[in-house]
Enzyme design. Structure first.
Site, PDB file in Angstrom:
ATOM      1  N   SER A  98      32.984  77.885 -22.750  1.00  0.00           N
ATOM      2  CA  SER A  98      32.590  77.045 -21.412  1.00  0.00           C
ATOM      3  C   SER A  98      31.388  76.300 -22.158  1.00  0.00           C
ATOM      4  N   SER A 145      33.530  72.710  -3.583  1.00  0.00           N
ATOM      5  CA  SER A 145      34.982  71.905  -3.889  1.00  0.00           C
ATOM      6  C   SER A 145      34.978  70.598  -3.309  1.00  0.00           C
ATOM      7  N   ARG A 276      48.422 105.068 -28.431  1.00  0.00           N
ATOM      8  CA  ARG A 276      48.222 106.023 -27.521  1.00  0.00           C
ATOM      9  C   ARG A 276      49.458 106.903 -27.254  1.00  0.00           C
ATOM     10  N   LEU A 346      45.133 100.594 -20.662  1.00  0.00           N
ATOM     11  CA  LEU A 346      44.513 101.314 -21.534  1.00  0.00           C
ATOM     12  C   LEU A 346      43.622 102.508 -20.695  1.00  0.00           C
ATOM     13  N   GLU A 371      35.393  74.351 -12.363  1.00  0.00           N
ATOM     14  CA  GLU A 371      36.381  73.151 -12.390  1.00  0.00           C
ATOM     15  C   GLU A 371      37.657  72.992 -11.371  1.00  0.00           C
ATOM     16  N   GLY A 372      37.141  73.235 -10.203  1.00  0.00           N
ATOM     17  CA  GLY A 372      38.217  73.405  -9.435  1.00  0.00           C
ATOM     18  C   GLY A 372      38.858  74.754  -8.793  1.00  0.00           C
TER      19      GLY A 372
HETATM   20  P1  TGC Z   1      39.575  61.987  -3.351  1.00  0.00           P
HETATM   21  O1  TGC Z   1      39.560  60.872  -2.246  1.00  0.00           O
HETATM   22  O2  TGC Z   1      40.935  62.391  -3.722  1.00  0.00           O
HETATM   23  O3  TGC Z   1      39.185  61.041  -4.735  1.00  0.00           O
HETATM   24  C1  TGC Z   1      37.851  60.008  -4.521  1.00  0.00           C
HETATM   25  C2  TGC Z   1      38.105  59.050  -5.978  1.00  0.00           C
HETATM   26  O4  TGC Z   1      38.132  59.706  -6.973  1.00  0.00           O
HETATM   27  C3  TGC Z   1      39.500  58.983  -7.749  1.00  0.00           C
HETATM   28  N1  TGC Z   1      40.045  60.528  -8.457  1.00  0.00           N
HETATM   29  C4  TGC Z   1      39.922  60.547  -9.741  1.00  0.00           C
HETATM   30  N2  TGC Z   1      39.448  59.790 -10.746  1.00  0.00           N
HETATM   31  C5  TGC Z   1      39.670  60.010 -11.983  1.00  0.00           C
HETATM   32  N3  TGC Z   1      40.166  61.181 -12.361  1.00  0.00           N
HETATM   33  C6  TGC Z   1      40.500  62.356 -11.227  1.00  0.00           C
HETATM   34  N4  TGC Z   1      40.869  63.373 -11.661  1.00  0.00           N
HETATM   35  C7  TGC Z   1      40.372  61.963  -9.865  1.00  0.00           C
HETATM   36  N5  TGC Z   1      40.599  62.460  -8.843  1.00  0.00           N
HETATM   37  C8  TGC Z   1      40.392  61.585  -7.905  1.00  0.00           C
HETATM   38  C9  TGC Z   1      40.211  59.049  -6.518  1.00  0.00           C
HETATM   39  O5  TGC Z   1      41.456  57.980  -6.683  1.00  0.00           O
HETATM   40  C10 TGC Z   1      39.264  58.339  -5.635  1.00  0.00           C
HETATM   41  O6  TGC Z   1      39.153  56.896  -6.197  1.00  0.00           O
HETATM   42  P2  TGC Z   1      38.623  55.912  -5.061  1.00  0.00           P
HETATM   43  O7  TGC Z   1      38.572  54.799  -6.003  1.00  0.00           O
HETATM   44  O8  TGC Z   1      39.819  55.636  -4.130  1.00  0.00           O
HETATM   45  O9  TGC Z   1      37.434  56.052  -4.320  1.00  0.00           O
HETATM   46  O10 TGC Z   1      38.407  62.876  -3.377  1.00  0.00           O
HETATM   47  P3  TGC Z   1      38.105  63.805  -2.317  1.00  0.00           P
HETATM   48  O11 TGC Z   1      36.829  63.786  -1.864  1.00  0.00           O
HETATM   49  O12 TGC Z   1      39.144  63.948  -1.361  1.00  0.00           O
HETATM   50  O13 TGC Z   1      38.156  65.265  -3.261  1.00  0.00           O
HETATM   51  C11 TGC Z   1      39.350  65.674  -3.945  1.00  0.00           C
HETATM   52  C12 TGC Z   1      39.130  66.966  -4.688  1.00  0.00           C
HETATM   53  C13 TGC Z   1      38.840  68.150  -3.602  1.00  0.00           C
HETATM   54  C14 TGC Z   1      40.534  67.073  -5.433  1.00  0.00           C
HETATM   55  C15 TGC Z   1      38.090  66.637  -5.753  1.00  0.00           C
HETATM   56  O14 TGC Z   1      36.917  66.525  -5.014  1.00  0.00           O
HETATM   57  C16 TGC Z   1      38.091  68.098  -6.538  1.00  0.00           C
HETATM   58  O15 TGC Z   1      38.678  68.109  -7.667  1.00  0.00           O
HETATM   59  N6  TGC Z   1      37.257  69.118  -6.091  1.00  0.00           N
HETATM   60  C17 TGC Z   1      37.044  70.527  -7.082  1.00  0.00           C
HETATM   61  C18 TGC Z   1      35.603  70.013  -7.603  1.00  0.00           C
HETATM   62  C19 TGC Z   1      35.571  70.576  -9.061  1.00  0.00           C
HETATM   63  O16 TGC Z   1      36.339  70.838  -9.839  1.00  0.00           O
HETATM   64  N7  TGC Z   1      34.171  70.811  -9.329  1.00  0.00           N
HETATM   65  C20 TGC Z   1      33.725  70.983 -10.729  1.00  0.00           C
HETATM   66  C21 TGC Z   1      32.540  70.979 -11.202  1.00  0.00           C
HETATM   67  S1  TGC Z   1      32.092  71.204 -12.881  1.00  0.00           S
HETATM   68  C22 TGC Z   1      32.495  72.516 -13.274  1.00  0.00           C
HETATM   69  O17 TGC Z   1      32.813  73.578 -12.582  1.00  0.00           O
HETATM   70  C23 TGC Z   1      32.349  72.847 -14.895  1.00  0.00           C
HETATM   71  S2  TGC Z   1      32.449  74.468 -15.294  1.00  0.00           S
HETATM   72  C24 TGC Z   1      32.333  74.226 -16.786  1.00  0.00           C
HETATM   73  C25 TGC Z   1      32.468  75.353 -17.797  1.00  0.00           C
HETATM   74  O18 TGC Z   1      31.428  76.284 -17.909  1.00  0.00           O
HETATM   75  O19 TGC Z   1      33.440  75.485 -18.453  1.00  0.00           O
HETATM   76  P1  FAD Z   2      33.291  76.395  -2.121  1.00  0.00           P
HETATM   77  O1  FAD Z   2      33.892  74.967  -2.529  1.00  0.00           O
HETATM   78  O2  FAD Z   2      32.618  76.986  -1.003  1.00  0.00           O
HETATM   79  O3  FAD Z   2      34.685  77.284  -1.876  1.00  0.00           O
HETATM   80  C1  FAD Z   2      34.676  78.803  -1.291  1.00  0.00           C
HETATM   81  C2  FAD Z   2      36.337  78.824  -0.961  1.00  0.00           C
HETATM   82  O4  FAD Z   2      37.098  78.003  -0.001  1.00  0.00           O
HETATM   83  C3  FAD Z   2      37.327  78.938  -2.345  1.00  0.00           C
HETATM   84  O5  FAD Z   2      38.084  79.946  -2.130  1.00  0.00           O
HETATM   85  C4  FAD Z   2      37.828  77.399  -2.237  1.00  0.00           C
HETATM   86  O6  FAD Z   2      39.345  77.544  -2.896  1.00  0.00           O
HETATM   87  C5  FAD Z   2      38.200  77.550  -0.619  1.00  0.00           C
HETATM   88  N1  FAD Z   2      38.096  76.032  -0.051  1.00  0.00           N
HETATM   89  C6  FAD Z   2      37.211  75.196  -0.447  1.00  0.00           C
HETATM   90  N2  FAD Z   2      37.759  73.978   0.242  1.00  0.00           N
HETATM   91  C7  FAD Z   2      39.130  74.308   0.657  1.00  0.00           C
HETATM   92  C8  FAD Z   2      39.999  73.065   1.066  1.00  0.00           C
HETATM   93  N3  FAD Z   2      39.628  72.205   1.431  1.00  0.00           N
HETATM   94  N4  FAD Z   2      41.303  74.153   1.717  1.00  0.00           N
HETATM   95  C9  FAD Z   2      41.368  75.290   1.223  1.00  0.00           C
HETATM   96  N5  FAD Z   2      40.379  75.997   0.694  1.00  0.00           N
HETATM   97  C10 FAD Z   2      39.292  75.401   0.194  1.00  0.00           C
HETATM   98  N6  FAD Z   2      29.502  73.210 -11.473  1.00  0.00           N
HETATM   99  C11 FAD Z   2      28.955  71.915 -12.274  1.00  0.00           C
HETATM  100  O7  FAD Z   2      28.749  70.904 -11.473  1.00  0.00           O
HETATM  101  N7  FAD Z   2      28.674  72.259 -13.372  1.00  0.00           N
HETATM  102  C12 FAD Z   2      28.842  73.382 -14.149  1.00  0.00           C
HETATM  103  O8  FAD Z   2      28.420  73.561 -15.358  1.00  0.00           O
HETATM  104  C13 FAD Z   2      29.454  74.375 -13.451  1.00  0.00           C
HETATM  105  N8  FAD Z   2      29.536  75.814 -14.255  1.00  0.00           N
HETATM  106  C14 FAD Z   2      29.898  76.928 -13.329  1.00  0.00           C
HETATM  107  C15 FAD Z   2      29.839  77.959 -13.910  1.00  0.00           C
HETATM  108  C16 FAD Z   2      30.017  79.256 -13.308  1.00  0.00           C
HETATM  109  C17 FAD Z   2      29.899  80.589 -13.943  1.00  0.00           C
HETATM  110  C18 FAD Z   2      30.753  79.206 -11.975  1.00  0.00           C
HETATM  111  C19 FAD Z   2      30.868  80.309 -11.115  1.00  0.00           C
HETATM  112  C20 FAD Z   2      30.642  77.837 -11.449  1.00  0.00           C
HETATM  113  C21 FAD Z   2      30.257  76.684 -11.995  1.00  0.00           C
HETATM  114  N9  FAD Z   2      30.205  75.397 -11.454  1.00  0.00           N
HETATM  115  C22 FAD Z   2      29.855  74.396 -12.080  1.00  0.00           C
HETATM  116  C23 FAD Z   2      30.518  75.358 -10.055  1.00  0.00           C
HETATM  117  C24 FAD Z   2      31.989  75.416  -9.701  1.00  0.00           C
HETATM  118  O9  FAD Z   2      32.658  74.203 -10.069  1.00  0.00           O
HETATM  119  C25 FAD Z   2      32.113  75.479  -8.148  1.00  0.00           C
HETATM  120  O10 FAD Z   2      31.631  76.867  -7.997  1.00  0.00           O
HETATM  121  C26 FAD Z   2      33.418  75.349  -7.508  1.00  0.00           C
HETATM  122  O11 FAD Z   2      33.981  74.010  -7.893  1.00  0.00           O
HETATM  123  C27 FAD Z   2      33.676  75.797  -6.209  1.00  0.00           C
HETATM  124  O12 FAD Z   2      32.561  75.603  -5.438  1.00  0.00           O
HETATM  125  P2  FAD Z   2      31.906  76.712  -4.544  1.00  0.00           P
HETATM  126  O13 FAD Z   2      31.544  77.669  -5.256  1.00  0.00           O
HETATM  127  O14 FAD Z   2      30.940  75.854  -4.000  1.00  0.00           O
HETATM  128  O15 FAD Z   2      32.969  77.117  -3.445  1.00  0.00           O
END
Ligand code: TGC
Ligand code: FAD
Length: 392
Positions: A98, A145, A276, A346, A371-372
């Site tokens: 991470s 999300s 084992r 185990l 990361e989603g």
């Molecule tokens: P949507 O309407 O689909 O898209 C909005 C705009 O973004 C464009 N787009 C992208 N562009 C570049 N790369 C991508 N992968 C893209 N995906 C979408 C899209 O074309 C659009 O552009 P425009 O010009 O038309 O406005 O957006 P939405 O609001 O419906 O959301 C879509 C959804 C749910 C898939 C997205 O928001 C999502 O992926 N949600 C999950 C959030 C997530 O992954 N969060 C991660 C936080 S960081 C983290 O967890 C770090 S952990 C790191 C670690 O410790 O290893």
């Molecule tokens: P929610 O979005 O509240 O989701 C709760 C549940 O609802 C999930 O099961 C989800 O799948 C479901 N759900 C949500 N929307 C829908 C839908 N439309 N349809 C069906 N089901 C749905 N974020 C950063 O920005 N930077 C970081 O460095 C980072 N590091 C992280 C490290 C750890 C240890 C953890 C646990 C999380 C980290 N995150 C980070 C955040 C992470 O990306 C979010 O936890 C993740 O994207 C989910 O968001 P949430 O926890 O708010 O869950």
């Protein structure tokens, strides 16, 4: 913890498809993990502490910005090398991977892809050596999300921006020197800002009591009237697509990383099952245990092929967001299922810190969420193949 006797499974001779450079990078990382991570990781995980002493070693093996060009301090490697580095580090621990993922794909990548030349020169070389550590603030208390709903805001005050809001679940935040923060301007457009530790009104409290990723520091980012210099705005891209573009790179690395965790669980379970003895023979001789092991190696092999093909597509600039989602979702799910099965193999020993399996299993609960989530990636595939979004 037991000595690290890891031997990587390669059932389909996938090594033959790798270049000499890939194997060199992979083997160097594997040796470093055996030497530096394995002996200490269980203790740090048990104490819920990030082993900061690993930072300089991570930098030395090229884990900070593997694919960032050398002129900015990166290792200038290809995407398959990046994946292999993530695989080997996560074989040791998902939390250490991470740290490397965040630094490379969520901090260095946005500065490299969307930053000005001055920003690239100022930050990238120091991030590559680990002299400076970064974090990535997208998720908020009310928006995980659905990051497009974010409430963190900045206002143009003429000679600076004024930033207010909060981010939650941020890997590396408690010790990061800089944060790449995503916030909306007065028109509601999302931009990236580089916020530096020490700026008035900026704090990074740590999140405690995690059962998962215990050797990784997770925290909040709180902005209370933080004055951000105008030159800290990333000028190259705005809108939700800017942070989502960084996620593509990090999710790709996780697709490889999860294979590492799975390989470690499989290898540990295989060795244990051969040693084992119950009912007068090794438990590896019972059909039920063979079924588990045979299914594990089948799933690992499929995941390896998926990751390698995705790496080829990424090298050619052809990998799509939906393809990356499929690999992240499949490979993390594969790894968590293998961890659960391996732990059972185990018996009672599986719940102790003598073996790595339970730590991997708990770590993967975060990896399947961040990361989603598993669900979100399925919906990304669903939207891609039907043309109809089912998020809203
Ligand atoms: P949507 O309407 O689909 O898209 C909005 C705009 O973004 C464009 N787009 C992208 N562009 C570049 N790369 C991508 N992968 C893209 N995906 C979408 C899209 O074309 C659009 O552009 P425009 O010009 O038309 O406005 O957006 P939405 O609001 O419906 O959301 C879509 C959804 C749910 C898939 C997205 O928001 C999502 O992926 N949600 C999950 C959030 C997530 O992954 N969060 C991660 C936080 S960081 C983290 O967890 C770090 S952990 C790191 C670690 O410790 O290893
Ligand atoms: P929610 O979005 O509240 O989701 C709760 C549940 O609802 C999930 O099961 C989800 O799948 C479901 N759900 C949500 N929307 C829908 C839908 N439309 N349809 C069906 N089901 C749905 N974020 C950063 O920005 N930077 C970081 O460095 C980072 N590091 C992280 C490290 C750890 C240890 C953890 C646990 C999380 C980290 N995150 C980070 C955040 C992470 O990306 C979010 O936890 C993740 O994207 C989910 O968001 P949430 O926890 O708010 O869950």
């Amino acid at each position: 913890m037991k000595p690290d006797l890891f031997e990587a499974p390669d059932y389909y001779q996938i090594d033959d498809l790798l270049s000499d450079e890939h194997k060199l990078v992979r083997d160097a990382t594997r040796q470093w993990v055996k030497r530096e991570v394995s002996p200490i990781i269980e203790d740090f995980a048990q104490r819920a502490e990030f082993p900061k002493q690993l930072l300089s070693g991570l930098a030395e093996i090229g884990a900070f910005g593997p694919y960032i060009p050398e002129e900015y301090g990166g290792a200038g490697l290809d995407q398959i090398s990046y994946g292999l580095i993530m695989q080997e580090i996560e074989r040791g621990d998902s939390g250490i991977r991470s740290t490397a993922s965040v630094q490379s794909s969520l901090v260095m990548y946005p500065i490299f892809a969307y930053g000005s030349e001055e920003q690239k020169k100022k930050y990238l070389p120091k991030l590559a050596t680990g002299e400076m550590m970064g974090c990535f603030g997208l998720t908020e208390p009310n928006h995980g999300s659905n990051p497009g709903g974010m409430e963190t805001r900045f206002k143009d005050m003429g000679d600076h921006y004024l930033l207010n809001g909060a981010k939650l679940w941020i890997s590396n935040s408690p010790f990061a020197d800089i944060a790449v923060v995503w916030a909306k301007n007065e028109e509601g457009r999302i931009h990236g800002l580089i916020v530096e530790r020490g700026m008035d009104g900026f704090s990074t409290p740590e999140t405690h009591n995690k059962w998962s990723l215990r050797a990784s520091a997770t925290g909040e980012l709180i902005f209370s009237d933080v004055k951000v210099p105008k030159e800290n705005l990333l000028p190259g891209k705005n809108g939700l697509g800017a942070p989502l573009g960084c996620l593509d790179s990090a999710r790709y690395g996780i697709a490889w990383g999860a294979i590492g965790a799975a390989m470690d669980c499989y290898d540990t379970a295989l060795r244990y099952a051969k040693e084992r003895t119950q009912f007068g023979k090794p438990i590896a001789g019972f059909q039920l245990q063979q079924k588990k092991l045979a299914e594990m190696i089948t799933e690992i092999t499929k995941a390896q092929l998926l990751a390698l093909r995705l790496g080829q597509l990424k090298n050619e600039g052809k990998a799509t967001t939906a393809q990356i989602s499929m690999a992240k979702r499949n490979n993390v799910d594969m790894a968590i299922k293998i961890a659960r099965e391996a732990r059972q193999m185990l018996g009672g020993m599986g719940i102790t810190g003598e073996y790595s399996i339970m730590r991997h299993m708990m770590n993967l609960e975060s990896v399947i969420t961040y990361e989603g989530t598993h669900d979100i990636h399925l919906l990304i595939t669903g939207a891609d193949i039907t043309g109809i979004q089912a998020f809203k």
